[in-house]
Design a protein around this motif. Structure first.
Motif, PDB file in Angstrom:
ATOM      1  N   PHE A  16       0.832  -1.394   0.046  1.00 48.27           N
ATOM      2  CA  PHE A  16      -0.097  -0.061   0.163  1.00 48.27           C
ATOM      3  C   PHE A  16       0.830   1.343   0.165  1.00 48.27           C
ATOM      4  O   PHE A  16       1.595   1.588   1.058  1.00 48.27           O
ATOM      5  CB  PHE A  16      -1.028  -0.155   1.241  1.00 48.27           C
ATOM      6  CG  PHE A  16      -1.906   1.223   1.620  1.00 48.27           C
ATOM      7  CD1 PHE A  16      -2.021   2.158   0.190  1.00 48.27           C
ATOM      8  CD2 PHE A  16      -2.361   1.680   2.775  1.00 48.27           C
ATOM      9  CE1 PHE A  16      -2.934   3.030   0.293  1.00 48.27           C
ATOM     10  CE2 PHE A  16      -2.970   2.775   2.887  1.00 48.27           C
ATOM     11  CZ  PHE A  16      -3.283   3.428   1.826  1.00 48.27           C
ATOM     12  N   ASN A  17       0.816   1.972  -1.002  1.00 51.71           N
ATOM     13  CA  ASN A  17       1.545   3.169  -1.313  1.00 51.71           C
ATOM     14  C   ASN A  17       0.815   4.469  -0.807  1.00 51.71           C
ATOM     15  O   ASN A  17      -0.563   4.654  -1.512  1.00 51.71           O
ATOM     16  CB  ASN A  17       1.993   3.613  -2.807  1.00 51.71           C
ATOM     17  CG  ASN A  17       2.846   4.881  -2.725  1.00 51.71           C
ATOM     18  OD1 ASN A  17       3.245   5.459  -1.943  1.00 51.71           O
ATOM     19  ND2 ASN A  17       3.274   5.084  -4.034  1.00 51.71           N
ATOM     20  N   VAL A  18       0.939   4.897   0.254  1.00 55.95           N
ATOM     21  CA  VAL A  18       0.043   5.714   1.152  1.00 55.95           C
ATOM     22  C   VAL A  18      -0.010   7.353   0.182  1.00 55.95           C
ATOM     23  O   VAL A  18      -0.642   7.952   0.569  1.00 55.95           O
ATOM     24  CB  VAL A  18       0.287   5.863   2.408  1.00 55.95           C
ATOM     25  CG1 VAL A  18       0.042   4.796   3.420  1.00 55.95           C
ATOM     26  CG2 VAL A  18       1.723   6.531   2.849  1.00 55.95           C
ATOM     27  N   SER A  24      -8.230   8.919   1.683  1.00 53.24           N
ATOM     28  CA  SER A  24      -7.770   8.463   3.034  1.00 53.24           C
ATOM     29  C   SER A  24      -6.975   7.122   3.046  1.00 53.24           C
ATOM     30  O   SER A  24      -7.697   6.244   2.756  1.00 53.24           O
ATOM     31  CB  SER A  24      -9.023   8.480   3.977  1.00 53.24           C
ATOM     32  OG  SER A  24      -8.701   8.055   5.171  1.00 53.24           O
ATOM     33  N   ALA A  25      -6.027   7.105   3.839  1.00 51.93           N
ATOM     34  CA  ALA A  25      -5.313   5.762   4.029  1.00 51.93           C
ATOM     35  C   ALA A  25      -6.065   5.030   4.976  1.00 51.93           C
ATOM     36  O   ALA A  25      -6.241   3.716   4.756  1.00 51.93           O
ATOM     37  CB  ALA A  25      -3.875   6.367   4.182  1.00 51.93           C
ATOM     38  N   GLN A  26      -6.509   5.685   5.984  1.00 51.02           N
ATOM     39  CA  GLN A  26      -7.543   4.907   6.868  1.00 51.02           C
ATOM     40  C   GLN A  26      -8.601   4.152   6.303  1.00 51.02           C
ATOM     41  O   GLN A  26      -9.005   3.308   6.823  1.00 51.02           O
ATOM     42  CB  GLN A  26      -7.755   5.865   8.212  1.00 51.02           C
ATOM     43  CG  GLN A  26      -8.213   5.111   9.324  1.00 51.02           C
ATOM     44  CD  GLN A  26      -7.421   3.840   9.817  1.00 51.02           C
ATOM     45  OE1 GLN A  26      -5.940   4.075  10.015  1.00 51.02           O
ATOM     46  NE2 GLN A  26      -7.885   2.914   9.826  1.00 51.02           N
ATOM     47  N   ALA A  27      -9.223   4.974   5.406  1.00 51.36           N
ATOM     48  CA  ALA A  27     -10.559   4.516   4.892  1.00 51.36           C
ATOM     49  C   ALA A  27     -10.122   3.221   4.089  1.00 51.36           C
ATOM     50  O   ALA A  27     -10.964   2.100   4.136  1.00 51.36           O
ATOM     51  CB  ALA A  27     -11.130   5.528   3.956  1.00 51.36           C
ATOM     52  N   ALA A  33      -9.784  -4.366   5.673  1.00 52.29           N
ATOM     53  CA  ALA A  33     -10.137  -5.458   6.975  1.00 52.29           C
ATOM     54  C   ALA A  33     -11.626  -5.838   7.002  1.00 52.29           C
ATOM     55  O   ALA A  33     -11.619  -7.039   7.199  1.00 52.29           O
ATOM     56  CB  ALA A  33     -10.034  -4.529   8.262  1.00 52.29           C
ATOM     57  N   ALA A  34     -12.488  -5.024   6.614  1.00 56.16           N
ATOM     58  CA  ALA A  34     -13.929  -5.456   6.664  1.00 56.16           C
ATOM     59  C   ALA A  34     -13.946  -6.300   5.585  1.00 56.16           C
ATOM     60  O   ALA A  34     -14.841  -7.605   5.663  1.00 56.16           O
ATOM     61  CB  ALA A  34     -14.834  -4.249   6.415  1.00 56.16           C
ATOM     62  N   ASP A 115     -13.594   2.302  -7.677  1.00 60.46           N
ATOM     63  CA  ASP A 115     -14.086   2.489  -6.306  1.00 60.46           C
ATOM     64  C   ASP A 115     -13.714   1.267  -5.582  1.00 60.46           C
ATOM     65  O   ASP A 115     -13.507   0.109  -5.934  1.00 60.46           O
ATOM     66  CB  ASP A 115     -15.509   1.978  -6.486  1.00 60.46           C
ATOM     67  CG  ASP A 115     -16.564   1.977  -5.100  1.00 60.46           C
ATOM     68  OD1 ASP A 115     -16.474   3.089  -4.545  1.00 60.46           O
ATOM     69  OD2 ASP A 115     -16.518   0.508  -4.693  1.00 60.46           O
ATOM     70  N   THR A 116     -13.178   1.465  -4.370  1.00 54.10           N
ATOM     71  CA  THR A 116     -12.386   0.667  -3.468  1.00 54.10           C
ATOM     72  C   THR A 116     -13.256  -0.670  -3.127  1.00 54.10           C
ATOM     73  O   THR A 116     -12.811  -1.690  -3.013  1.00 54.10           O
ATOM     74  CB  THR A 116     -11.982   1.058  -2.093  1.00 54.10           C
ATOM     75  OG1 THR A 116     -10.923   2.272  -2.458  1.00 54.10           O
ATOM     76  CG2 THR A 116     -11.238   0.360  -1.264  1.00 54.10           C
ATOM     77  N   GLY A 117     -14.542  -0.453  -2.870  1.00 54.86           N
ATOM     78  CA  GLY A 117     -15.151  -1.394  -2.557  1.00 54.86           C
ATOM     79  C   GLY A 117     -15.536  -2.662  -3.531  1.00 54.86           C
ATOM     80  O   GLY A 117     -15.482  -3.811  -3.492  1.00 54.86           O
ATOM     81  N   GLU A 118     -15.671  -2.050  -4.691  1.00 48.65           N
ATOM     82  CA  GLU A 118     -15.824  -2.825  -6.066  1.00 48.65           C
ATOM     83  C   GLU A 118     -14.660  -3.457  -6.342  1.00 48.65           C
ATOM     84  O   GLU A 118     -14.578  -4.582  -7.015  1.00 48.65           O
ATOM     85  CB  GLU A 118     -16.569  -1.845  -7.032  1.00 48.65           C
ATOM     86  CG  GLU A 118     -17.910  -1.555  -7.032  1.00 48.65           C
ATOM     87  CD  GLU A 118     -18.860  -2.860  -6.851  1.00 48.65           C
ATOM     88  OE1 GLU A 118     -18.712  -3.686  -7.674  1.00 48.65           O
ATOM     89  OE2 GLU A 118     -19.558  -2.759  -5.964  1.00 48.65           O
TER      90      GLU A 118
END
Length: 319
Positions: A16-18, A24-27, A33-34, A115-118
């Motif tokens: 992960f290249n922040v 957001s990196a935390q997002a 994780a989820a 989209d991150t979730g997808e």
């Protein structure tokens, strides 16, 4: 060597290249994780907070994936994905992608959602598919490689991004400013398909991405999906004519311009007419480095195994 096809339970080793993108990196950490918890999928995160440590973190991730028959995931832009692919090619491990860059040409051409979730849904559910890799002097490129003006544009773009932020508008404005400066050009011997050509050009661009070639209006963008690379060279021209060429590209009509030469190939050798020019700045997927001349461009003999949607799925990520 192909990766294990029953990879659905394989652990993920995520580089992960922040510094990539504006999210957001935390997002992203929370989303990973989820999603992995919901699928009961093991993962390890290799965060890159200092860019000079990117190669080290990639090596750690690839070594761990090889030891545990895992999947290496690049979370970042095209440059981060390129660096991971360089270490991964020939390892026997599959590549996953979580796009976090500005243009995301590689992920979009392979229908991986921005989209991150997808993108996580694809990563956790799709299968690895072989995709073509380009090489220049054994350096991997997944989107494009270039020398001359285009490489200078990419080099200057990073300066503008550091001042004004990472966005497409900043990238495009920096390209216009750089293109309007004086550029000495290259005199090159180019050999492909058993022929040699003497070419004078301010820039040589070699594409390995159908989406990018289609967007600028080059003929036969599908050539890179049929086992070839596409070379584009601009004929010497004045600044106003160069600006007109940029407009042709923006309007997806670059292939119609009189000052553009192009050809498709599987291997090509490029050497300078002036022997004193022994090295050149070459950009591969947006990252600039010096390389010894001559330059040897070719399609890699083995593919990269990429986790991507099946061809029958909707490719909204290309838009």
């Amino acid at each position: 060597m192909s990766p294990c096809r029953s990879h659905e339970r394989s652990p993920l080793f995520i580089v992960f290249n922040v510094h990539s993108g504006r999210g957001s990196a935390q997002a992203l950490r929370d989303a990973i994780a989820a999603a992995c918890a919901a699928q009961e999928r093991a993962y390890r995160l290799f965060e890159v907070t200092r860019l000079h440590r990117l190669p080290e973190r990639i090596r750690e991730a690839v070594d761990a994936a090889r030891a545990e028959a895992g999947v290496v995931v690049a979370a970042g832009g095209d440059g981060t994905i390129n660096a991971v692919a360089q270490a991964l090619l020939g390892s026997g491990c599959a590549l996953g992608v979580l796009p976090k860059g500005t243009f995301n040409y590689f992920s979009r051409t392979h229908a991986i959602p921005t989209d991150t979730g997808e993108a996580l849904r694809v990563l956790l559910g799709a299968r690895p598919v072989p995709v073509q890799v380009g090489l220049v002097n054994e350096r991997v490129f997944l989107v494009n490689a270039s020398l001359g003006l285009y490489a200078r544009v990419l080099e200057d773009r990073e300066v503008y991004k550091s001042r004004y932020g990472r966005s497409r508008w900043v990238a495009l404005w920096s390209a216009v400013v750089t293109a309007m400066r004086r550029h000495p050009g290259w005199d090159l011997h180019i050999r492909w398909r058993g022929e040699e050509h003497l070419v004078r050009t301010p820039t040589l661009f070699v594409g390995n991405n159908a989406l990018q070639l289609q967007q600028v209006g080059m003929p036969r963008p599908e050539a890179v999906e049929q086992g070839e690379l596409t070379a584009i060279a601009l004929r010497p021209t004045g600044r106003l004519a160069l600006f007109a060429l940029m407009l042709h590209g923006a309007l997806s009509r670059l292939g119609d311009a009189d000052n553009v030469m192009h050809a498709s190939f599987r291997s090509m050798s490029v050497s300078p007419v002036q022997r004193r020019r022994r090295r050149a700045k070459v950009a591969t997927d947006g990252e600039v480095q010096r390389m010894d001349m001559p330059l040897h461009f070719r399609v890699a003999p083995e593919p990269l195994w990429l986790i991507k949607p099946e061809s029958g799925e909707r490719e909204d990520a290309r838009r």
